[in-house]
Design an enzyme around this catalytic site. Sequence first.
Site, PDB file in Angstrom:
ATOM      1  N   PRO A   9      35.317  62.615  48.997  1.00 36.61           N
ATOM      2  CG  PRO A   9      34.299  62.155  46.928  1.00 36.61           C
ATOM      3  CD  PRO A   9      33.952  62.412  48.233  1.00 36.61           C
ATOM      4  CG  ASN A  10      39.500  62.242  45.082  1.00 43.84           C
ATOM      5  OD1 ASN A  10      40.445  61.139  45.154  1.00 43.84           O
ATOM      6  ND2 ASN A  10      38.530  62.216  44.440  1.00 43.84           N
ATOM      7  NE  ARG A  17      41.463  66.389  44.211  1.00 47.48           N
ATOM      8  CZ  ARG A  17      40.219  66.658  44.601  1.00 47.48           C
ATOM      9  NH1 ARG A  17      39.967  67.025  45.913  1.00 47.48           N
ATOM     10  NH2 ARG A  17      39.371  66.786  43.796  1.00 47.48           N
ATOM     11  CE1 TYR A  22      39.493  71.565  44.618  1.00 44.41           C
ATOM     12  CE2 TYR A  22      41.128  70.300  43.317  1.00 44.41           C
ATOM     13  CZ  TYR A  22      39.896  70.681  43.572  1.00 44.41           C
ATOM     14  OH  TYR A  22      38.827  70.324  42.841  1.00 44.41           O
ATOM     15  CG  ASN A  73      34.623  70.203  50.247  1.00 41.74           C
ATOM     16  OD1 ASN A  73      34.099  69.967  49.146  1.00 41.74           O
ATOM     17  ND2 ASN A  73      35.881  70.870  50.233  1.00 41.74           N
ATOM     18  CB  ALA A  76      33.673  64.376  42.982  1.00 37.81           C
ATOM     19  CD  GLU A  97      27.063  72.918  48.155  1.00 40.40           C
ATOM     20  OE1 GLU A  97      25.899  73.451  48.142  1.00 40.40           O
ATOM     21  OE2 GLU A  97      27.651  72.669  46.977  1.00 40.40           O
ATOM     22  CG  HIS A  99      32.437  73.703  47.219  1.00 42.42           C
ATOM     23  ND1 HIS A  99      32.347  72.144  46.922  1.00 42.42           N
ATOM     24  CD2 HIS A  99      31.108  73.810  47.048  1.00 42.42           C
ATOM     25  CE1 HIS A  99      31.131  71.853  46.932  1.00 42.42           C
ATOM     26  NE2 HIS A  99      30.538  72.892  46.927  1.00 42.42           N
ATOM     27  NE  ARG A 106      37.664  73.831  39.659  1.00 41.44           N
ATOM     28  CZ  ARG A 106      37.881  72.469  40.177  1.00 41.44           C
ATOM     29  NH1 ARG A 106      37.364  72.466  41.718  1.00 41.44           N
ATOM     30  NH2 ARG A 106      38.776  71.685  39.883  1.00 41.44           N
TER      31      ARG A 106
HETATM   32  C1  DQA Z   1      35.707  70.926  45.801  1.00 44.22           C
HETATM   33  C2  DQA Z   1      35.060  71.023  44.412  1.00 44.22           C
HETATM   34  C3  DQA Z   1      34.577  69.950  43.817  1.00 44.22           C
HETATM   35  O1  DQA Z   1      34.057  70.276  42.503  1.00 44.22           O
HETATM   36  C4  DQA Z   1      35.805  68.935  43.649  1.00 44.22           C
HETATM   37  O2  DQA Z   1      35.120  67.624  43.013  1.00 44.22           O
HETATM   38  C5  DQA Z   1      36.279  68.455  44.762  1.00 44.22           C
HETATM   39  C6  DQA Z   1      36.709  69.545  45.604  1.00 44.22           C
HETATM   40  C7  DQA Z   1      36.255  71.926  46.497  1.00 44.22           C
HETATM   41  O3  DQA Z   1      36.565  71.907  47.568  1.00 44.22           O
HETATM   42  O4  DQA Z   1      36.598  72.833  45.873  1.00 44.22           O
HETATM   43  O5  DQA Z   1      36.752  67.411  45.046  1.00 44.22           O
HETATM   44  O6  DQA Z   1      34.891  70.258  46.671  1.00 44.22           O
END
Ligand code: DQA
Length: 144
Positions: A9-10, A17, A22, A73, A76, A97, A99, A106
Amino acid sequence: MKILFLNGPNLNLLGQREPEVYGRTTLADIEVGVRKRAEQRAAEVDFRQSNHEGELVTWVQEAKGKFDVIVLNAAAFTHTSIALRDAIAAVGIPTIEIHLSNISARESFRHKSMIAPVCLGQIAGFGANSYILALDAAVSVNGK
Ligand code: DQA
């Protein structure tokens, strides 16, 4: 080899964003970089994004027999989704995994990853380059 990149998501909003966290690279730009690298490494990639947990779970399930490695990725959902964790464990496809940000540096709620225990490893904190590093890791995993 075939690698499935899944984005949660997002991540469709990358570029606009929270750019201070990011960066300014869009998900489409990241996909272009991943595809370029994949060509160099003779890998085939499928690259997808969803804001829906169930859709991501279904994609993980459907990957069985079709993909050698998953790069995930989960955004959240990393911190909340037992369903995604169970799907990864169920299919048994090596999963990496990733990010963009260093989740350990964080907020404390980002320190816990539900999926980390069922993944091969984690790449975090390298911005868009986390995806390229993951592709290289995926190729090396498959070459073992
Ligand atoms: C994320 C880190 C997550 O905590 C966050 O909710 C994201 C992006 C990252 O790529 O840094 O949406 O996965």
